[in-house]
Design a protein around this motif. Structure first.
Motif, mmCIF file in Angstrom:
data_model
loop_
_atom_site.group_PDB
_atom_site.id
_atom_site.type_symbol
_atom_site.label_atom_id
_atom_site.label_comp_id
_atom_site.label_asym_id
_atom_site.label_seq_id
_atom_site.Cartn_x
_atom_site.Cartn_y
_atom_site.Cartn_z
ATOM 1 N N THR A 284 -37.013 -56.160 32.502
ATOM 2 C CA THR A 284 -38.474 -56.126 32.481
ATOM 3 C C THR A 284 -39.044 -56.376 33.868
ATOM 4 N N TYR A 288 -41.494 -53.453 35.628
ATOM 5 C CA TYR A 288 -42.939 -53.681 35.598
ATOM 6 C C TYR A 288 -43.366 -54.644 36.700
ATOM 7 N N ASP A 289 -44.612 -54.519 37.084
ATOM 8 C CA ASP A 289 -45.142 -55.318 38.190
ATOM 9 C C ASP A 289 -45.585 -56.689 37.685
ATOM 10 N N VAL A 290 -44.614 -57.443 37.207
ATOM 11 C CA VAL A 290 -44.856 -58.809 36.741
ATOM 12 C C VAL A 290 -43.751 -59.715 37.268
ATOM 13 N N GLY A 316 -49.164 -61.753 36.521
ATOM 14 C CA GLY A 316 -49.616 -60.425 36.926
ATOM 15 C C GLY A 316 -50.967 -60.137 36.317
ATOM 16 N N ASN A 317 -51.403 -58.880 36.356
ATOM 17 C CA ASN A 317 -52.675 -58.556 35.703
ATOM 18 C C ASN A 317 -52.423 -58.219 34.234
ATOM 19 N N HIS A 319 -53.016 -55.641 32.422
ATOM 20 C CA HIS A 319 -52.445 -54.329 32.123
ATOM 21 C C HIS A 319 -50.922 -54.352 32.256
ATOM 22 N N GLU A 320 -50.413 -54.895 33.346
ATOM 23 C CA GLU A 320 -48.970 -54.928 33.551
ATOM 24 C C GLU A 320 -48.279 -55.891 32.596
ATOM 25 N N ARG A 323 -48.008 -54.084 29.315
ATOM 26 C CA ARG A 323 -46.964 -53.057 29.383
ATOM 27 C C ARG A 323 -45.569 -53.688 29.285
ATOM 28 N N ALA A 324 -45.383 -54.816 29.955
ATOM 29 C CA ALA A 324 -44.099 -55.513 29.905
ATOM 30 C C ALA A 324 -43.790 -55.997 28.493
ATOM 31 N N TYR A 327 -42.739 -53.165 26.281
ATOM 32 C CA TYR A 327 -41.343 -52.782 26.538
ATOM 33 C C TYR A 327 -40.377 -53.728 25.826
#
Length: 359
Positions: A284, A288-290, A316-317, A319-320, A323-324, A327
């Motif tokens: 993950t 993703y950007d987390v 993170g933000n 949105h990310e 998304r994480a 997933y």
């Protein structure tokens, strides 16, 4: 094997009535190691004592192998009770009798001849690991050895049912493990159905295949042990599960997180069976950007199935983070968002597909 149909038990004292059991409906199948758990006063000991009529139900039926014992004659009840062994919290041994005679007592009272009694007693003592203690007296034994004598005495009549009333609560943890191991062996080798009453969730986790949770004379939850541990529905059940599977973030950790200069959310990730071995966290974080900060982790085994959880901070933000989470859910892993007020779980997360997480 054992069926409770609308069982109620009322105790009366000085004009006062106490309803210890309230319309209990429960079925224990042949071969089960069935645990009944509850806090003191929940009614669990009263429940188990109705199975061998140490307590007569005030209403309803308790069926043992299809027979309602309260409808039998005194002779038929005595015969039926030979098929129901019982072990107690405080052993209930006769201090003036040797281990041999404590175990032999049920056979001697039934008029068995000396030779057959001796053969049977030593067979059972070998099974429970106490053959060398046959001539000892209870005061010369440890707590675990005393309980093994109690187990041997309960087995001496070849019962098909074994009732255990808080059988390990007076023992230390290591001795408890050895007694539970012996009970599992009894269940497997003698094909004896075991009903265990306890207030220790560790006992349920270690030995039982099915469980009922009692509160205020009622059964509030029942099911397979794995299912109840994985998804407890009632607050009392959740409290018992937490005594074995720790999954709360300390308040001090929340305080530290608040002091950090970043936006984050906290999630509980639950692993079952095969997915326990997945490197889900590292995957993950790569995709993703987390940032993922593991706050707590725990893994155990229930009936041979790995079961565990991680409490993680996703940085993170929104949105990310969402998304994480999507997933992780897609990997057949259950996720719940943790809120600070009492470490409760929120099952719905905005922006996640369908707005609902698995579980």
């Amino acid at each position: 094997m054992i069926e409770f149909h609308q069982v109620t038990k009322i105790f009366e004292s000085n004009g006062n009535k106490v309803e210890a059991l309230k319309n209990i409906n429960l079925t224990i199948d042949k071969g089960d190691i069935f645990g009944v758990i509850g806090f003191s006063g929940a009614g669990k000991s009263t429940l188990i004592r109705t199975v061998n009529l140490l307590e007569y139900p005030s209403a309803g039926e308790v069926l043992v192998k299809g027979k309602n014992l309260t409808e039998l004659s005194k002779y038929e009840i005595r015969e039926a009770k030979k098929d129901i062994g019982m072990i107690f919290q405080h052993f209930n041994l006769i201090k003036s009798k040797t281990v041999f005679h404590n175990v032999a007592m049920p056979l001697l009272l039934s008029g068995y001849n000396k030779k057959s009694v001796e053969e049977k007693v030593f067979e059972i003592l070998r099974f429970v690991g106490l053959e060398e203690k046959a001539k000892n007296y209870p005061d010369q034994l440890s707590g675990g050895q005393k309980q093994r004598v109690g187990i041997a005495r309960a087995l001496i009549t070849n019962p098909s049912i074994l009732l255990c009333d808080e059988a390990t609560s007076a023992l230390d943890p290591e001795t408890t493990k050895s007694i539970l191991k012996l009970l599992k062996r009894i269940n497997k080798e003698y094909n004896i159905t075991i009903l265990i009453i306890t207030h220790e969730m560790e006992v349920i986790k270690e030995i039982c295949n099915r469980i009922a949770v009692m509160e205020d004379g009622q059964i509030i939850e029942t099911g397979k042990v794995f299912d109840v541990f994985a998804n407890p529905k009632k607050e009392t059940t959740r409290n018992f599960v937490k005594s074995v599977i720790r999954d709360e973030v300390p308040k001090s950790v929340y305080q530290l997180l608040r002091e950090k200069n970043h936006y984050s959310r906290i999630f509980k990730i639950e692993f079952f069976g095969a997915n326990s071995g997945q490197p889900i966290i590292s995957k993950t974080a790569k995709v993703y950007d987390v940032e993922i900060n593991v706050l707590f982790g725990n893994i155990t085994e229930l009936q041979g199935i790995p079961f565990g959880n991680l409490i993680v901070e996703l940085i993170g933000n929104d949105h990310e983070i969402n998304r994480a989470v999507e997933y992780i859910i897609s990997q057949d892993i259950r996720v719940k968002e943790v809120t600070e007020d009492g470490s409760k779980y929120r099952n719905n997360i905005k922006c996640v597909v369908g707005n609902t997480l698995h579980g």
